[in-house]
Enzyme design. Structure first.
Site, PDB file in Angstrom:
ATOM      1  N   ASP A 169       0.848  -1.183   0.000  1.00  0.00           N
ATOM      2  CA  ASP A 169       0.000   0.000   0.000  1.00  0.00           C
ATOM      3  C   ASP A 169       0.892   1.244   0.000  1.00  0.00           C
ATOM      4  OD1 ASP A 169      -3.077   0.771   0.736  1.00  0.00           O
ATOM      5  OD2 ASP A 169      -1.670   2.210   1.582  1.00  0.00           O
ATOM      6  N   ASN A 177      -2.799  13.092  -3.357  1.00  0.00           N
ATOM      7  CA  ASN A 177      -3.891  13.620  -4.177  1.00  0.00           C
ATOM      8  C   ASN A 177      -4.272  15.038  -3.744  1.00  0.00           C
ATOM      9  OD1 ASN A 177      -4.274  11.473  -5.954  1.00  0.00           O
ATOM     10  ND2 ASN A 177      -5.635  10.390  -4.549  1.00  0.00           N
ATOM     11  N   HIS A 182      -4.780  14.802  -8.506  1.00  0.00           N
ATOM     12  CA  HIS A 182      -5.065  13.408  -8.882  1.00  0.00           C
ATOM     13  C   HIS A 182      -4.225  12.935 -10.061  1.00  0.00           C
ATOM     14  CE1 HIS A 182      -8.460  12.605  -6.173  1.00  0.00           C
ATOM     15  NE2 HIS A 182      -8.743  13.892  -6.306  1.00  0.00           N
ATOM     16  N   ASP A 186      -2.271   9.510  -9.957  1.00  0.00           N
ATOM     17  CA  ASP A 186      -2.343   8.440 -10.964  1.00  0.00           C
ATOM     18  C   ASP A 186      -0.951   8.063 -11.446  1.00  0.00           C
ATOM     19  OD1 ASP A 186      -5.066   8.399 -10.778  1.00  0.00           O
ATOM     20  OD2 ASP A 186      -5.438   9.509 -12.637  1.00  0.00           O
ATOM     21  N   GLU A 212      -4.840   2.348  -4.057  1.00  0.00           N
ATOM     22  CA  GLU A 212      -3.375   2.370  -4.012  1.00  0.00           C
ATOM     23  C   GLU A 212      -2.828   1.102  -3.374  1.00  0.00           C
ATOM     24  OE1 GLU A 212      -4.799   4.421  -0.234  1.00  0.00           O
ATOM     25  OE2 GLU A 212      -5.412   4.314  -2.317  1.00  0.00           O
TER      26      GLU A 212
END
Length: 310
Positions: A169, A177, A182, A186, A212
């Site tokens: 993770d 973010n 964002h 990404d 994630e």
């Protein structure tokens, strides 16, 4: 090479047919014409046998083309052997030529149907592959990954092989973010997915199972080996700036590792690795924790220090 051979066969046949126009004996012309068609079919069949993957419809196409090649070779010799020497006009009036037309029509129709079936099959396989892949990372989606996991557990049980799972993770991803946007988030996910693809073996399986969160099935690998792999991934990711985020954007990830035990289902195995992951986060993140055995959280260990993490 087969394409060159195909071109050469057509060219040589054309030259020989031109030569036979100046002879009275029409049998060589008959042999050459049919042999050329047979040779072209045989070369195409050879090209199909070299295909890396063959489905049932591909094998059907191969059989049909092979039959086409065989009938072109055999039929004129049988016709001349039964009826004796004949001109091209006599051959066209013979029942053997009528049989040729029927055979070619049947094979051509069957081949056309097989080719349509092959196109449909390829399209369905492509759609199935696209639906099982995460568009951002190229990794397996959660559902596809879990299907692979069940198959690998069954294989490990049948072959008495070791199998470990790593759950990863990205740390503080919500903050990425919020602070960077964002698009950068990404990019971070895509970078981590690319790193996982590079660092695992072909026999392993990797999937993006959440926003994630990622999971790796490590085939023929016990807990210690899986822990070392997770540590290499952790260290590499921590030193790799996120693309488009500049050299200052360095992220970390936390990992939980567990080894499969005979009789254990994927759900329980994943839950143990997931508990180890949360222990790594509770211990400060950017670390790898392992769950050596089934049971309570007291067994979870930070592999870097060897200390109990929870």
């Amino acid at each position: 090479m087969p394409l060159k051979a195909l071109s050469a066969a057509v060219l040589i046949t054309a030259i020989l047919l031109l030569v036979t126009n100046f002879t009275d004996n029409q049998n060589p012309r008959l042999y050459l014409t049919n042999s050329c068609y047979g040779l072209m079919s045989a070369i195409i069949a050879l090209m199909l046998t070299r295909a890396s993957q063959q489905q049932r419809v591909d094998r059907a196409i191969l059989i049909l083309i092979t039959l086409t090649a065989v009938q072109f070779y055999v039929r004129p010799y049988v016709a001349i052997g039964v009826s004796g020497p004949m001109t091209t006009e006599q051959y066209h009036d013979s029942p053997f030529y009528a049989l040729l037309l029927v055979t070619v029509a049947l094979l051509a129709t069957s081949l056309a149907m097989a080719l349509v079936a092959a196109c449909v099959s390829d399209q369905l396989r492509r759609l199935a592959t696209e639906s099982s892949r995460d568009h951002l990372t190229g990794l397996k989606t959660r559902r596809a990954f879990e299907n692979d996991a069940i198959e690998m557990l069954e294989k490990a049980y049948a072959e008495n092989e070791s199998l470990s799972v790593i759950v990863a993770d990205i740390d503080h991803f919500k903050r990425v973010n919020d602070e960077w946007g964002h698009q950068i988030g990404d990019c971070a996910i895509a970078s981590f997915g690319s790193l996982l693809r590079r660092m695992v073996r072909a026999s392993d399986r990797v999937g993006r199972i959440g926003g994630e969160e990622f999971c790796i099935l490590v085939w023929q690998c016990e807990l210690e080996g899986a822990g070392r792999l997770a540590e290499r991934i952790r260290a590499t990711f921590a030193q790799s700036p996120v693309e488009e985020g500049g050299d200052d954007l360095l992220l970390t990830a936390s990992f939980g590792v567990a080894q499969w035990e005979p009789g254990e289902g994927y759900g329980k195995l994943f839950a143990r690795a997931d508990r180890a992951l949360y222990a790594a986060k509770d211990a400060g993140r950017d670390r790898v924790c392992s769950s050596p055995r089934q049971g309570g959280g007291a067994s979870i260990v930070d592999i870097a220090t060897g200390r109990t993490a929870a």
